[in-house]
Design an enzyme around this catalytic site. Sequence first.
Site, mmCIF file in Angstrom:
data_model
loop_
_atom_site.group_PDB
_atom_site.id
_atom_site.type_symbol
_atom_site.label_atom_id
_atom_site.label_comp_id
_atom_site.label_asym_id
_atom_site.label_seq_id
_atom_site.Cartn_x
_atom_site.Cartn_y
_atom_site.Cartn_z
ATOM 1 N NE ARG A 185 -27.741 43.413 17.749
ATOM 2 C CZ ARG A 185 -26.745 42.805 18.387
ATOM 3 N NH1 ARG A 185 -26.177 43.375 19.424
ATOM 4 N NH2 ARG A 185 -26.312 41.628 17.991
ATOM 5 C CB CYS B 176 -24.167 34.355 21.037
ATOM 6 S SG CYS B 176 -25.181 35.125 22.310
ATOM 7 C CG HIS C 58 -28.571 36.878 17.327
ATOM 8 N ND1 HIS C 58 -28.210 37.604 16.200
ATOM 9 C CD2 HIS C 58 -27.576 37.102 18.241
ATOM 10 C CE1 HIS C 58 -27.072 38.237 16.442
ATOM 11 N NE2 HIS C 58 -26.666 37.952 17.661
ATOM 12 C CG ASP D 34 -27.572 34.547 25.108
ATOM 13 O OD1 ASP D 34 -26.640 35.321 25.385
ATOM 14 O OD2 ASP D 34 -28.536 34.878 24.400
ATOM 15 N NE ARG E 21 -22.875 37.199 14.033
ATOM 16 C CZ ARG E 21 -23.387 38.147 14.818
ATOM 17 N NH1 ARG E 21 -23.244 38.080 16.133
ATOM 18 N NH2 ARG E 21 -24.086 39.154 14.305
ATOM 19 C CD GLN F 182 -23.526 34.559 17.758
ATOM 20 O OE1 GLN F 182 -23.320 35.769 17.804
ATOM 21 N NE2 GLN F 182 -22.541 33.672 17.697
#
Length: 311
Positions: free
Chosen positions: A107, A266, A134, A226, A294, A137
């Site tokens: 990340r 998310c 991402h 988000d 996930r 996700q």
Amino acid sequence: MAAAAIKHYLQFSDFSAAEYAYLIERAAFIKRKFKAYEKYHPLSDRTLAMIFEKASTRTRVSFEAGMYQMGGSVVHLTTGDSQLGRSEPIEDTARIISRMIDLVMIRTFEQTRIEQFAAHSRVPVINGLTNEYHPCQVLADIFTYIEHRGSIQGKTVAWVGDGNNMANTWAQAAALLGFTLRVSTPRGYEVDTQLATLEGRPKGKGWENVADPLQACAGADLVTTDVWTSMGYEAENEARRKAFANWCVDAEMMAAAKPDALFMHCLPAHRGEEVTADVIDGAQSVVWDEAENRMHVQKALMEYLLLGQQT
Ligand code: CP
Ligand code: NVA
């Protein structure tokens, strides 16, 4: 004989629709085993390195628990507690870590940083979030949609909010998996066409901009959003709060969508900013399944990258 190219997962477009069909099925198989408390250790003696240059709750827990559940082990590194924070080049870090480890999840900030790492890695690298994408996700989100409603092909997904890493990834997924993404963002926060478009496809294939968020939600099968300010953009927080004020997913937007529309986020969420509490905590919200999934999809992903397709 030339060595086979290493398969990385750096953005959603790295896999084909057929590979996604396999991963979705495999994740369901692995999830069933987990729910039945059946031991499944295909990755015994394998080690995953997780490198975090930004904060995380879900990504860390889902990768770490998932790897242990598959019989493997994990090494956890952050910028602050490794030489990355003292300017060791990312290429050197990749060369070293990949001599001792079987798989790496990163990340970080710029996509170019994870690409640099992957270019010098002897083992597969997974994107656990960058400024641009991402993919893990969105893989979990699509798995969650399919679990609840069946195939996502031909459906309409409304993205309300920032044209960020999640929006870019949804746009790639729409073009690849054959659904429509309607993106509604304030002016100045649109998705970057270059990042959101699949190589070799016409620009905007799979996604369209819709200025009015309510209109974007009209008749949608899934409404998703988000945070207004992603990690790394904190300095813009105040300007963003003003610009995004009308991009809060509320009951009116959900009422404009199909009656059986799902809501996804998310997470982490800010109730009262990008979504109202009654929506995220309401009956159409599947955010907790989304977070749990996930782990299941990433277990399938790690198995695929290390062992290939299982029959
Ligand atoms: N959704 C997500 O990636 O959460 P974390 O930032 O907690 O990992
Ligand atoms: N867009 C958000 C997602 C967090 C999981 C961020 O990048 O901070």
